[in-house]
Design an enzyme around this catalytic site. Structure first.
Site, PDB file in Angstrom:
ATOM      1  N   ASP A   1     142.882   0.481  23.640  1.00  0.00           N
ATOM      2  CA  ASP A   1     143.667  -0.676  24.088  1.00  0.00           C
ATOM      3  C   ASP A   1     144.564  -0.273  25.239  1.00  0.00           C
ATOM      4  OD1 ASP A   1     145.698  -2.853  24.133  1.00  0.00           O
ATOM      5  OD2 ASP A   1     144.653  -3.523  22.340  1.00  0.00           O
TER       6      ASP A   1
ATOM      7  N   ASP B   1     142.504   1.617  29.938  1.00  0.00           N
ATOM      8  CA  ASP B   1     142.206   0.331  30.578  1.00  0.00           C
ATOM      9  C   ASP B   1     140.695   0.273  30.833  1.00  0.00           C
ATOM     10  OD1 ASP B   1     141.892  -1.787  32.303  1.00  0.00           O
ATOM     11  OD2 ASP B   1     143.599  -1.273  33.572  1.00  0.00           O
ATOM     12  N   ILE B   2     140.012  -0.712  30.297  1.00  0.00           N
ATOM     13  CA  ILE B   2     138.547  -0.764  30.450  1.00  0.00           C
ATOM     14  C   ILE B   2     138.122  -1.086  31.888  1.00  0.00           C
ATOM     15  CG2 ILE B   2     137.917  -1.227  28.047  1.00  0.00           C
ATOM     16  CD1 ILE B   2     137.684  -4.217  28.824  1.00  0.00           C
TER      17      ILE B   2
ATOM     18  N   GLU C   1     141.846 -10.507  28.646  1.00  0.00           N
ATOM     19  CA  GLU C   1     142.974 -11.392  28.931  1.00  0.00           C
ATOM     20  C   GLU C   1     142.581 -12.712  28.290  1.00  0.00           C
ATOM     21  OE1 GLU C   1     145.914 -11.010  30.290  1.00  0.00           O
ATOM     22  OE2 GLU C   1     145.631  -8.892  30.700  1.00  0.00           O
ATOM     23  N   SER C   2     143.465 -13.275  27.455  1.00  0.00           N
ATOM     24  CA  SER C   2     142.990 -14.338  26.558  1.00  0.00           C
ATOM     25  C   SER C   2     143.754 -15.653  26.640  1.00  0.00           C
ATOM     26  CB  SER C   2     143.039 -13.821  25.112  1.00  0.00           C
ATOM     27  OG  SER C   2     144.380 -13.729  24.683  1.00  0.00           O
TER      28      SER C   2
ATOM     29  N   THR D   1     134.197 -16.896  23.050  1.00  0.00           N
ATOM     30  CA  THR D   1     134.963 -18.096  22.694  1.00  0.00           C
ATOM     31  C   THR D   1     134.120 -19.353  22.868  1.00  0.00           C
ATOM     32  OG1 THR D   1     136.774 -19.476  23.530  1.00  0.00           O
ATOM     33  CG2 THR D   1     135.850 -17.934  25.072  1.00  0.00           C
ATOM     34  N   ASP D   2     134.499 -20.402  22.129  1.00  0.00           N
ATOM     35  CA  ASP D   2     133.838 -21.709  22.306  1.00  0.00           C
ATOM     36  C   ASP D   2     134.228 -22.345  23.642  1.00  0.00           C
ATOM     37  OD1 ASP D   2     136.489 -22.302  21.735  1.00  0.00           O
ATOM     38  OD2 ASP D   2     136.053 -23.788  20.176  1.00  0.00           O
ATOM     39  N   GLU D   3     135.255 -21.772  24.310  1.00  0.00           N
ATOM     40  CA  GLU D   3     135.734 -22.383  25.555  1.00  0.00           C
ATOM     41  C   GLU D   3     134.709 -22.273  26.684  1.00  0.00           C
ATOM     42  OE1 GLU D   3     139.869 -21.796  26.438  1.00  0.00           O
ATOM     43  OE2 GLU D   3     140.377 -21.488  24.336  1.00  0.00           O
TER      44      GLU D   3
ATOM     45  N   TYR E   1     140.056 -18.493  32.592  1.00  0.00           N
ATOM     46  CA  TYR E   1     139.825 -17.713  31.366  1.00  0.00           C
ATOM     47  C   TYR E   1     138.404 -17.942  30.863  1.00  0.00           C
ATOM     48  CZ  TYR E   1     139.621 -16.873  26.307  1.00  0.00           C
ATOM     49  OH  TYR E   1     139.218 -16.480  25.054  1.00  0.00           O
TER      50      TYR E   1
ATOM     51  N   LYS F   1     135.124 -15.401  30.602  1.00  0.00           N
ATOM     52  CA  LYS F   1     134.440 -15.088  29.334  1.00  0.00           C
ATOM     53  C   LYS F   1     132.953 -15.470  29.440  1.00  0.00           C
ATOM     54  CE  LYS F   1     135.909 -13.703  25.932  1.00  0.00           C
ATOM     55  NZ  LYS F   1     136.168 -12.320  25.421  1.00  0.00           N
TER      56      LYS F   1
ATOM     57  N   ASN G   1     139.381 -21.712  18.029  1.00  0.00           N
ATOM     58  CA  ASN G   1     140.766 -21.192  18.013  1.00  0.00           C
ATOM     59  C   ASN G   1     141.123 -20.536  16.693  1.00  0.00           C
ATOM     60  OD1 ASN G   1     140.803 -23.327  20.155  1.00  0.00           O
ATOM     61  ND2 ASN G   1     142.914 -22.605  20.300  1.00  0.00           N
TER      62      ASN G   1
HETATM   63  P1  NAD Z   1     145.030 -10.920  22.550  1.00  0.00           P
HETATM   64  O1  NAD Z   1     145.427 -11.356  23.922  1.00  0.00           O
HETATM   65  O2  NAD Z   1     145.960 -11.115  21.418  1.00  0.00           O
HETATM   66  O3  NAD Z   1     144.644  -9.354  22.563  1.00  0.00           O
HETATM   67  C1  NAD Z   1     143.890  -8.782  23.593  1.00  0.00           C
HETATM   68  C2  NAD Z   1     144.003  -7.272  23.463  1.00  0.00           C
HETATM   69  O4  NAD Z   1     143.212  -6.676  24.504  1.00  0.00           O
HETATM   70  C3  NAD Z   1     145.432  -6.752  23.659  1.00  0.00           C
HETATM   71  O5  NAD Z   1     145.723  -5.794  22.679  1.00  0.00           O
HETATM   72  C4  NAD Z   1     145.412  -6.141  25.051  1.00  0.00           C
HETATM   73  O6  NAD Z   1     146.333  -5.065  25.218  1.00  0.00           O
HETATM   74  C5  NAD Z   1     143.966  -5.660  25.146  1.00  0.00           C
HETATM   75  N1  NAD Z   1     143.539  -5.576  26.554  1.00  0.00           N
HETATM   76  C6  NAD Z   1     143.696  -6.507  27.520  1.00  0.00           C
HETATM   77  N2  NAD Z   1     143.227  -6.056  28.687  1.00  0.00           N
HETATM   78  C7  NAD Z   1     142.733  -4.813  28.453  1.00  0.00           C
HETATM   79  C8  NAD Z   1     142.116  -3.834  29.265  1.00  0.00           C
HETATM   80  N3  NAD Z   1     141.916  -4.051  30.580  1.00  0.00           N
HETATM   81  N4  NAD Z   1     141.731  -2.664  28.708  1.00  0.00           N
HETATM   82  C9  NAD Z   1     141.929  -2.432  27.382  1.00  0.00           C
HETATM   83  N5  NAD Z   1     142.543  -3.316  26.570  1.00  0.00           N
HETATM   84  C10 NAD Z   1     142.932  -4.492  27.094  1.00  0.00           C
HETATM   85  O7  NAD Z   1     143.633 -11.639  22.287  1.00  0.00           O
HETATM   86  P2  NAD Z   1     143.017 -12.174  20.910  1.00  0.00           P
HETATM   87  O8  NAD Z   1     143.521 -13.537  20.658  1.00  0.00           O
HETATM   88  O9  NAD Z   1     143.145 -11.128  19.878  1.00  0.00           O
HETATM   89  O10 NAD Z   1     141.482 -12.313  21.344  1.00  0.00           O
HETATM   90  C11 NAD Z   1     140.584 -11.220  21.188  1.00  0.00           C
HETATM   91  C12 NAD Z   1     139.213 -11.625  21.695  1.00  0.00           C
HETATM   92  O11 NAD Z   1     138.763 -12.777  20.992  1.00  0.00           O
HETATM   93  C13 NAD Z   1     139.186 -11.995  23.183  1.00  0.00           C
HETATM   94  O12 NAD Z   1     138.004 -11.483  23.743  1.00  0.00           O
HETATM   95  C14 NAD Z   1     139.171 -13.515  23.176  1.00  0.00           C
HETATM   96  O13 NAD Z   1     138.511 -14.015  24.315  1.00  0.00           O
HETATM   97  C15 NAD Z   1     138.401 -13.796  21.902  1.00  0.00           C
HETATM   98  N6  NAD Z   1     138.710 -15.083  21.226  1.00  0.00           N
HETATM   99  C16 NAD Z   1     140.006 -15.396  20.897  1.00  0.00           C
HETATM  100  C17 NAD Z   1     140.261 -16.580  20.223  1.00  0.00           C
HETATM  101  C18 NAD Z   1     141.664 -16.949  19.802  1.00  0.00           C
HETATM  102  O14 NAD Z   1     141.858 -18.057  19.304  1.00  0.00           O
HETATM  103  N7  NAD Z   1     142.656 -16.094  19.940  1.00  0.00           N
HETATM  104  C19 NAD Z   1     139.206 -17.453  19.900  1.00  0.00           C
HETATM  105  C20 NAD Z   1     137.893 -17.089  20.271  1.00  0.00           C
HETATM  106  C21 NAD Z   1     137.647 -15.900  20.919  1.00  0.00           C
HETATM  107  P1  TYD Z   2     146.598 -22.331  23.170  1.00  0.00           P
HETATM  108  O1  TYD Z   2     147.221 -21.704  21.990  1.00  0.00           O
HETATM  109  O2  TYD Z   2     147.096 -21.945  24.522  1.00  0.00           O
HETATM  110  O3  TYD Z   2     145.020 -22.073  23.035  1.00  0.00           O
HETATM  111  P2  TYD Z   2     143.765 -22.650  23.900  1.00  0.00           P
HETATM  112  O4  TYD Z   2     144.253 -23.455  25.020  1.00  0.00           O
HETATM  113  O5  TYD Z   2     143.049 -21.425  24.340  1.00  0.00           O
HETATM  114  O6  TYD Z   2     142.979 -23.459  22.930  1.00  0.00           O
HETATM  115  O7  TYD Z   2     146.741 -23.917  23.060  1.00  0.00           O
HETATM  116  C1  TYD Z   2     146.198 -24.659  21.980  1.00  0.00           C
HETATM  117  C2  TYD Z   2     146.416 -26.142  22.258  1.00  0.00           C
HETATM  118  O8  TYD Z   2     147.811 -26.426  22.187  1.00  0.00           O
HETATM  119  C3  TYD Z   2     145.978 -26.601  23.638  1.00  0.00           C
HETATM  120  O9  TYD Z   2     145.430 -27.910  23.503  1.00  0.00           O
HETATM  121  C4  TYD Z   2     147.245 -26.652  24.456  1.00  0.00           C
HETATM  122  C5  TYD Z   2     148.284 -27.036  23.403  1.00  0.00           C
HETATM  123  N1  TYD Z   2     149.657 -26.510  23.622  1.00  0.00           N
HETATM  124  C6  TYD Z   2     150.749 -27.384  23.586  1.00  0.00           C
HETATM  125  O10 TYD Z   2     150.606 -28.618  23.408  1.00  0.00           O
HETATM  126  N2  TYD Z   2     152.009 -26.858  23.709  1.00  0.00           N
HETATM  127  C7  TYD Z   2     152.222 -25.530  23.904  1.00  0.00           C
HETATM  128  O11 TYD Z   2     153.391 -25.100  24.019  1.00  0.00           O
HETATM  129  C8  TYD Z   2     151.087 -24.641  23.954  1.00  0.00           C
HETATM  130  C9  TYD Z   2     151.283 -23.161  24.138  1.00  0.00           C
HETATM  131  C10 TYD Z   2     149.824 -25.191  23.794  1.00  0.00           C
END
Ligand code: NAD
Ligand code: TYD
Length: 337
Positions: free
Chosen positions: A33, A59-60, A82-83, A123-125, A150, A154, A179
């Site tokens: 990480d 850093d990857i 970056e998420s 992600t579904d995005e 983003y 992805k 999500n």
């Molecule tokens: P997060 O942002 O909480 O964590 C990302 C991690 O990756 C962090 O620990 C960060 O330090 C590390 N990282 C970032 N850039 C890096 C780099 N260049 N080299 C090495 N490490 C690096 O993200 P998350 O919510 O845990 O999501 C994890 C994965 O799941 C992501 O690929 C995201 O696209 C995917 N995902 C997330 C969600 C969600 O709802 N959070 C849903 C679907 C898919």
């Molecule tokens: P987010 O957690 O940023 O996830 P993603 O956009 O990747 O699904 O946001 C979830 C939903 O919540 C999205 O529809 C945007 C909305 N949102 C708000 O209404 N208020 C907020 O302060 C934030 C951070 C998100």
């Protein structure tokens, strides 16, 4: 088994490492990480460095990151990314670097080291947006149509993963998940922002009219789906993952959390909408039919656990919350310029 987890100090990566350790205590886990703003170095403090767990700060994006990796890795589970959509609107460049170039570097490492089994977390995005008020859902056959930098980055990473499978025979699988919510999620994201704002008696910012919808999944359910795909998934395949409460409108989620926390609806504040604000919902029948996976947690039970975690871990989120709110203040200023 020796497993390399990237992004293991972020939200889902941390939960996954805990899940995997519990399920496979004999596995060796290497956690790589960069420790960006989204990571918390204390997340796995109870894991001591040793023969069963090793943390590597790298850093990857830097192709030399592989120099510090041990040999004979059996499996890579790639979370690092970056998420955050709002950050990708503010500064897309880092998303291209980490999500596209970083994934490419990791694929190259897997290919050049004996075609290591590679599971990519997506992600579904990548599928774009469903119309408001529709009951349609994304599935494995939905064409890609990403809206934000983003999701575009992805999508690009998914294509690269598939290309390494087809061209070089790399044994890959991909999961596209909806999500997530649960412990260890950064307070910049919606559910932790809601909960922590309510704990601090602050207003809750709801984008637009709160009519956009998401398909919320408790993070442990995501971890068990990933595990099912790693163990029983078909090489080369993609699996969509979603929750039990598909198409939950943001405003309905807000009201549910306010009720669960015994707070007042007057804390809701409608603010400017996000550009290209998507809606997501996932049809997860393939993973259910093929691998027997389905979510276990209801939205009520999952949210109760999550609220309790943020109530009892205030030290964990207080500093990152200050940073998150600074980020949102700057974002609001920039959108007024
Ligand atoms: P997060 O942002 O909480 O964590 C990302 C991690 O990756 C962090 O620990 C960060 O330090 C590390 N990282 C970032 N850039 C890096 C780099 N260049 N080299 C090495 N490490 C690096 O993200 P998350 O919510 O845990 O999501 C994890 C994965 O799941 C992501 O690929 C995201 O696209 C995917 N995902 C997330 C969600 C969600 O709802 N959070 C849903 C679907 C898919
Ligand atoms: P987010 O957690 O940023 O996830 P993603 O956009 O990747 O699904 O946001 C979830 C939903 O919540 C999205 O529809 C945007 C909305 N949102 C708000 O209404 N208020 C907020 O302060 C934030 C951070 C998100």
């Amino acid at each position: 088994m020796k497993i390399l987890v990237t992004g293991g100090l972020g939200f889902i990566g941390t939960n996954f490492i805990r899940f995997w350790r519990k399920k496979y205590p004999q596995s060796t886990i290497i956690n790589l990480d960069k420790i960006t703003y989204a990571a918390n170095p204390e997340n796995l403090n109870d894991f001591s460095q040793g023969s069963k767990y090793q943390f590597i700060k790298e850093d990857i994006v830097n192709p030399d990151f592989t120099n510090r990796l041990p040999s004979l890795i059996d499996l890579i589970v790639h979370f690092a990314a970056e998420s955050h959509v709002d950050r990708s609107i503010n500064d897309p460049s880092l998303f291209v670097k980490t999500n596209v170039l970083g994934t490419y570097n990791l694929l190259n490492f897997a290919k050049n080291n004996g075609n290591i089994r590679f599971h990519h977390i997506s992600t579904d995005e990548v599928f774009g947006s469903l119309p408001l008020n529709s009951s349609n859902q994304f599935s494995e056959s939905t064409p890609y149509d990403p809206s934000s930098p983003y999701s575009a980055s992805k999508a690009a990473s998914d294509h690269l993963v598939r290309s390494f499978g087809k061209t070089f025979g790399l044994p890959t699988t991909i999961t596209n998940c909806s999500n997530n919510y649960g412990p260890y999620q950064h307070p910049e994201k919606f559910i932790p922002r809601l909960i922590t704002n309510l704990l601090e008696n602050q207003k809750i910012p709801v984008y637009g009219q709160g009519l956009n919808f998401r398909d919320w999944l408790y993070v442990d359910d995501h971890c068990s789906a990933i595990s099912a795909v790693i163990n029983r998934g078909k090489i080369g395949d993609t699996y969509c993952i979603g929750g039990l409460y598909q198409s939950t409108k943001n405003i309905d989620l807000v009201k549910k959390i306010i009720n669960l926390m015994g707070k007042d609806m007057s804390q809701i504040e409608y603010v400017a909408d996000r550009p290209a604000h998507d809606n997501y919902s996932v049809d997860w029948s393939k993973i259910k039919n093929d691998l027997g996976w389905q979510p276990q947690e209801t939205l009520d039970t999952g949210l109760k656990k999550t609220i309790e975690w943020y109530q009892t871990h205030q030290k964990w989120w207080q500093d990152s919350k200050k940073e998150a709110e600074k980020f949102y203040k700057n974002l609001a200023k920039q959108s007024k310029i």
